[in-house]
Design a protein around this motif. Structure first.
Motif, PDB file in Angstrom:
ATOM      1  N   LEU A  16      33.777  41.892  32.583  1.00 50.28           N
ATOM      2  CA  LEU A  16      35.221  41.986  32.320  1.00 50.28           C
ATOM      3  C   LEU A  16      35.607  43.322  31.678  1.00 50.28           C
ATOM      4  CD1 LEU A  16      35.982  38.351  31.096  1.00 50.28           C
ATOM      5  CD2 LEU A  16      36.760  39.399  33.228  1.00 50.28           C
ATOM      6  N   ARG A  17      34.635  44.029  31.100  1.00 48.32           N
ATOM      7  CA  ARG A  17      34.917  45.345  30.516  1.00 48.32           C
ATOM      8  C   ARG A  17      35.096  46.410  31.602  1.00 48.32           C
ATOM      9  NH1 ARG A  17      32.704  45.289  24.992  1.00 48.32           N
ATOM     10  NH2 ARG A  17      31.719  43.276  24.700  1.00 48.32           N
ATOM     11  N   MET A  18      34.673  46.077  32.831  1.00 52.24           N
ATOM     12  CA  MET A  18      34.620  47.089  33.890  1.00 52.24           C
ATOM     13  C   MET A  18      35.814  47.001  34.837  1.00 52.24           C
ATOM     14  SD  MET A  18      30.621  46.793  34.905  1.00 52.24           S
ATOM     15  CE  MET A  18      30.624  48.435  35.599  1.00 52.24           C
ATOM     16  N   GLU A  19      36.159  48.134  35.434  1.00 51.17           N
ATOM     17  CA  GLU A  19      37.181  48.164  36.483  1.00 51.17           C
ATOM     18  C   GLU A  19      36.557  47.667  37.789  1.00 51.17           C
ATOM     19  OE1 GLU A  19      40.402  49.236  36.202  1.00 51.17           O
ATOM     20  OE2 GLU A  19      40.137  49.566  34.057  1.00 51.17           O
ATOM     21  N   ASP A  20      37.361  47.026  38.628  1.00 57.83           N
ATOM     22  CA  ASP A  20      36.871  46.644  39.956  1.00 57.83           C
ATOM     23  C   ASP A  20      36.450  47.892  40.730  1.00 57.83           C
ATOM     24  OD1 ASP A  20      37.372  44.052  39.363  1.00 57.83           O
ATOM     25  OD2 ASP A  20      39.044  43.764  40.758  1.00 57.83           O
ATOM     26  N   ASN A  21      35.431  47.739  41.558  1.00 56.06           N
ATOM     27  CA  ASN A  21      34.926  48.810  42.450  1.00 56.06           C
ATOM     28  C   ASN A  21      34.332  50.001  41.703  1.00 56.06           C
ATOM     29  OD1 ASN A  21      36.104  47.385  44.756  1.00 56.06           O
ATOM     30  ND2 ASN A  21      38.065  48.153  43.989  1.00 56.06           N
ATOM     31  N   SER A  22      34.038  49.834  40.392  1.00 58.61           N
ATOM     32  CA  SER A  22      33.577  50.987  39.600  1.00 58.61           C
ATOM     33  C   SER A  22      32.051  51.043  39.433  1.00 58.61           C
ATOM     34  CB  SER A  22      34.225  50.956  38.213  1.00 58.61           C
ATOM     35  OG  SER A  22      33.753  49.831  37.475  1.00 58.61           O
ATOM     36  N   LEU A  23      31.360  49.966  39.780  1.00 58.08           N
ATOM     37  CA  LEU A  23      29.905  49.916  39.565  1.00 58.08           C
ATOM     38  C   LEU A  23      29.196  50.538  40.772  1.00 58.08           C
ATOM     39  CD1 LEU A  23      27.786  48.895  37.536  1.00 58.08           C
ATOM     40  CD2 LEU A  23      27.767  46.715  38.741  1.00 58.08           C
ATOM     41  N   LEU A  24      28.439  51.584  40.511  1.00 63.17           N
ATOM     42  CA  LEU A  24      27.815  52.333  41.607  1.00 63.17           C
ATOM     43  C   LEU A  24      26.672  51.545  42.244  1.00 63.17           C
ATOM     44  CD1 LEU A  24      27.676  55.842  39.884  1.00 63.17           C
ATOM     45  CD2 LEU A  24      29.378  54.996  41.512  1.00 63.17           C
ATOM     46  N   HIS A  25      26.539  51.737  43.571  1.00 64.94           N
ATOM     47  CA  HIS A  25      25.525  50.993  44.335  1.00 64.94           C
ATOM     48  C   HIS A  25      24.101  51.292  43.867  1.00 64.94           C
ATOM     49  CE1 HIS A  25      26.112  54.856  46.410  1.00 64.94           C
ATOM     50  NE2 HIS A  25      24.822  54.787  46.674  1.00 64.94           N
ATOM     51  N   HIS A  26      23.881  52.464  43.205  1.00 64.88           N
ATOM     52  CA  HIS A  26      22.533  52.836  42.747  1.00 64.88           C
ATOM     53  C   HIS A  26      21.942  51.781  41.801  1.00 64.88           C
ATOM     54  CE1 HIS A  26      23.373  56.709  44.458  1.00 64.88           C
ATOM     55  NE2 HIS A  26      24.359  56.948  43.621  1.00 64.88           N
ATOM     56  N   TYR A  27      22.812  51.060  41.095  1.00 69.71           N
ATOM     57  CA  TYR A  27      22.318  50.056  40.146  1.00 69.71           C
ATOM     58  C   TYR A  27      21.506  48.963  40.844  1.00 69.71           C
ATOM     59  CZ  TYR A  27      24.956  52.008  36.240  1.00 69.71           C
ATOM     60  OH  TYR A  27      25.402  52.832  35.234  1.00 69.71           O
ATOM     61  N   LEU A  28      21.776  48.745  42.125  1.00 71.10           N
ATOM     62  CA  LEU A  28      21.058  47.696  42.850  1.00 71.10           C
ATOM     63  C   LEU A  28      19.608  48.086  43.139  1.00 71.10           C
ATOM     64  CD1 LEU A  28      23.903  46.479  45.210  1.00 71.10           C
ATOM     65  CD2 LEU A  28      22.752  45.125  43.457  1.00 71.10           C
ATOM     66  N   GLU A  29      19.254  49.321  42.804  1.00 71.46           N
ATOM     67  CA  GLU A  29      17.843  49.718  42.913  1.00 71.46           C
ATOM     68  C   GLU A  29      17.047  49.194  41.722  1.00 71.46           C
ATOM     69  OE1 GLU A  29      17.889  53.974  43.270  1.00 71.46           O
ATOM     70  OE2 GLU A  29      19.184  53.893  45.052  1.00 71.46           O
ATOM     71  N   LEU A  30      17.766  48.721  40.684  1.00 72.50           N
ATOM     72  CA  LEU A  30      17.103  48.189  39.494  1.00 72.50           C
ATOM     73  C   LEU A  30      16.858  46.692  39.663  1.00 72.50           C
ATOM     74  CD1 LEU A  30      19.367  50.032  36.908  1.00 72.50           C
ATOM     75  CD2 LEU A  30      17.075  50.711  37.626  1.00 72.50           C
ATOM     76  N   ARG A  31      15.681  46.263  39.232  1.00 73.01           N
ATOM     77  CA  ARG A  31      15.231  44.879  39.463  1.00 73.01           C
ATOM     78  C   ARG A  31      16.234  43.838  38.983  1.00 73.01           C
ATOM     79  NH1 ARG A  31      12.050  41.217  36.399  1.00 73.01           N
ATOM     80  NH2 ARG A  31      12.347  42.633  34.636  1.00 73.01           N
ATOM     81  N   GLY A  32      16.752  44.022  37.757  1.00 70.79           N
ATOM     82  CA  GLY A  32      17.657  43.029  37.173  1.00 70.79           C
ATOM     83  C   GLY A  32      18.919  42.809  37.986  1.00 70.79           C
ATOM     84  N   PHE A  33      19.436  43.881  38.589  1.00 72.06           N
ATOM     85  CA  PHE A  33      20.689  43.786  39.338  1.00 72.06           C
ATOM     86  C   PHE A  33      20.524  43.010  40.646  1.00 72.06           C
ATOM     87  CE2 PHE A  33      21.841  46.857  36.244  1.00 72.06           C
ATOM     88  CZ  PHE A  33      23.224  46.830  36.158  1.00 72.06           C
ATOM     89  N   ILE A  34      19.287  42.856  41.082  1.00 69.63           N
ATOM     90  CA  ILE A  34      19.016  42.017  42.255  1.00 69.63           C
ATOM     91  C   ILE A  34      18.624  40.604  41.815  1.00 69.63           C
ATOM     92  CG2 ILE A  34      17.343  41.664  44.139  1.00 69.63           C
ATOM     93  CD1 ILE A  34      19.487  43.669  44.868  1.00 69.63           C
ATOM     94  N   ASN A  35      17.844  40.512  40.721  1.00 70.73           N
ATOM     95  CA  ASN A  35      17.366  39.196  40.251  1.00 70.73           C
ATOM     96  C   ASN A  35      18.492  38.318  39.719  1.00 70.73           C
ATOM     97  OD1 ASN A  35      14.833  39.971  40.898  1.00 70.73           O
ATOM     98  ND2 ASN A  35      14.103  40.251  38.812  1.00 70.73           N
TER      99      ASN A  35
END
Length: 605
Positions: free
Chosen positions: A355-374
């Motif tokens: 909720l602290r974040m703006e929509d569409n603001s999270l970069l796709h690179h984060y999905l390379e990190l294990r937690g963001f997929i798990n």
């Protein structure tokens, strides 16, 4: 009466006799026998109700050396007697004064061990009462200790928390108000017990910027970490109407304040604990230590980011995406658990970060990190397996929030991942609806390469297919099949063949081969099978002359519970209705394709 009086005199006289004998001895000459006789006589005085006389003996200045060496032996019978007497009984008051005197007069080392032993031996309903009774004398003794003070404080706190840990944590408003075992009250008393030692650490830190005596500080950090795991991880920490001073919120405030005052709150939240972690040769112990630490740190993050404890220590310099990144490990730890109190903390922490974040603001690179997929996969498990409906709904809402925060490439990658891993038709159907929404945005509001053209075609290969071709269980996969058909219908209506922005018209042959034809064959087979089942059931019912015959039926690969033939027929008709629904949308899609294809052919001729 005379006999009773003589027994009284015996108990007190025996004690006086031992005292008089020991008064003339040097401290070094006290023997084991003297200790035993003193303990037996003192215990008899207590048990026979002569605490007042015992108190006089202890307060007598002449007996100071004897009490210093032998007094700690009275702790066990003293505690028993205190619990035996009622609150307003004078004898209880005398016993409490004896306890206070022993704390002042006894050898600190001996009394420390005696008090600790008493805490260790308590169990069940008496744990909290015993701990609260002995906290003050234990604190008095620890403040007197010179050698191994940090070790002794750590040992005391660990022993107390280990004794409390088996007790159930009150969770509902009523349980918290009743505090049946006294845990709420006890936890806050333990914090008060620790405060002088926290003050000592803080004072020493203020004196010198290079504070070297880390032992006491580390013992207090261990206590805070243990408190975060129990009781705070399992506790209800929301504001509760009608409870002005919520005991666990108070406890949480105190624990975060201790960490904040010692300068450890932010390092623990962001860098994890850099202090010495014990080296275990046994791998099992090392794993337990790591898990306990992970639970505690996850709870601490929840306290800070959801409940805003310790917020005054928090530097407002971190970006929302960095906060999410730091918390992903903690969120994963909490979402792996099944208890409502822990699971809800994980969902609340994840939601708070998003909720602290703006929509569409999270970069796709984060999905390379294990937690963001798990973590989204953990959400899917909660959505599909959790027995609590409100948790299933909450996890669905949080998953949607997570999707909304990613940029278009992130959404695309996440959709592909969830389609491949969820193994649940309902979830797959939900993701396909999300894909349809993204395609709509790409076609109507702004261009993006991920939901049009060759990237979309690659995604449609996953969406517009049947897991086992014509043999796919269409009833079990109905949510996914309906969502796929609705998406295809949208594409055919919205994207003209001449524009072909989505690329659907180029790949139509493949879609018909891999999806539409097998779906048509599968529908015909399924309908025929269920119609035959209905016919058999009706014939069997006629033969049995009763609709109350109980038997079983298999639907969607799962054996249904025993039910009457009438109930089974209802289920089978419901399945047929689902097939009719799928067939009507399929027919509409086929009709649209045919009409549009014919229109283009007419234009070209």
């Amino acid at each position: 009466m005379p006999e009773e009086h003589s027994q009284t005199l015996m108990a007190v006289d025996e004690l006086q006799a031992i005292i008089q004998r020991c008064q003339i001895l040097e401290e070094a000459d006290f023997k084991g026998e003297d200790f035993n006789l003193f303990q037996v006589a003192g215990q008899k005085c207590l048990e026979d109700g002569y605490a007042a006389q015992l108190l006089e003996v202890i307060q007598n200045e002449k007996n100071k050396v004897i009490i210093k060496n032998m007094g700690w032996n009275l702790i066990s019978p003293l505690v028993r007697c205190i619990f035996m007497y009622k609150q307003e009984d004078d004898k209880r008051e005398h016993c409490l004064r004896i306890l206070d005197q022993l704390a002042q007069l006894c050898n600190p080392k001996e009394l420390f061990l005696g008090l600790l032993e008493q805490i260790e031996q308590t169990s069940g309903e008496q744990v909290c009462q015993t701990v609260m009774l002995l906290l003050q004398p234990l604190q008095t003794v620890l403040l007197k200790l010179q050698n191994k003070k940090a070790y002794s404080v750590g040992l005391s706190l660990a022993m107390i928390m280990n004794q409390l840990t088996p007790l159930p944590v009150p969770y509902t408003k009523q349980q918290i108000q009743e505090d049946k075992l006294g845990l709420c009250q006890c936890c806050n008393a333990v914090v008060d017990f620790a405060k002088p030692f926290v003050s000592e650490v803080v004072k020493n830190m203020e004196k010198s910027s290079e504070y070297n005596d880390m032992e006491l500080k580390e013992e207090l950090i261990k206590f805070c970490m243990q408190s975060l795991k129990y009781p705070l991880l399992a506790a209800q920490l929301e504001h509760l109407e009608g409870i002005e001073e919520h005991p666990f919120r108070q406890f949480a405030t105190e624990i975060t304040d201790i960490l904040c005052n010692m300068g450890e709150l932010i390092p623990l939240v962001f860098v994890h604990h850099k202090g010495k972690s014990p080296h275990w040769e046994n791998q099992e112990f090392a794993d337990i230590e790591r898990k306990n630490s992970a639970d505690s740190l996850a709870c601490l993050s929840y306290l800070m980011f959801v409940q805003h404890f310790g917020v005054e220590c928090f530097p407002v310099v971190f970006s929302p995406s960095y906060l999410l990144l730091c918390n992903m490990t903690h969120i994963e730890v909490l979402l792996k658990r099944t208890e409502e109190s822990v699971l809800s903390k994980g969902l609340d922490l994840f939601e708070s970060c998003l909720l602290r974040m703006e929509d569409n603001s999270l970069l796709h690179h984060y999905l390379e990190l294990r937690g963001f997929i798990n973590v989204p996969q953990d959400l899917v498990k909660i959505m599909t397996l959790c027995p609590m409906e409100h948790m299933r709904k909450k996890s669905l809402n949080v998953l949607q929030l997570f999707i909304d925060k990613f940029d278009t490439e992130g959404k695309y990658t996440l959709f592909r991942c969830l389609l491949k891993t969820s193994n649940h038709a309902g979830v797959e159907g939900y993701i396909i609806k999300n894909i349809k929404d993204q395609i709509h945005l790409a076609l109507t509001e702004y261009d993006n390469i991920w939901f049009t053209g060759h990237h979309l075609i690659s995604l449609l290969d996953l969406v517009l297919s049947l897991p086992e071709g014509a043999e796919t269980d269409l009833l079990q996969n109905s949510d996914r099949v309906m969502a796929s058909l609705n998406l295809l219908r949208y594409l055919v209506i919205k994207d003209c063949e001449s524009d072909n922005q989505t690329g659907v018209w180029t790949t139509l042959g493949k879609i018909e081969q891999n999806f539409l034809k097998p779906l048509r064959v599968g529908l015909n087979m399924s309908k025929a099978h269920y119609e035959a089942e209905i016919k058999n059931k009706k014939e069997n019912r006629k033969e049995a002359h009763s609709s109350n015959t109980v038997c079983s039926v298999t639907v969607g690969g799962e054996k249904m519970p025993a039910m009457t033939t009438g109930m089974q027929l209802q289920v089978l008709h419901s399945a047929l209705f689902t097939f009719d629904l799928i067939e009507s949308v399929l027919a509409r899609v086929e009709e649209l394709i045919e009409v549009k294809t014919k229109a283009v052919m007419d234009e070209n001729s």
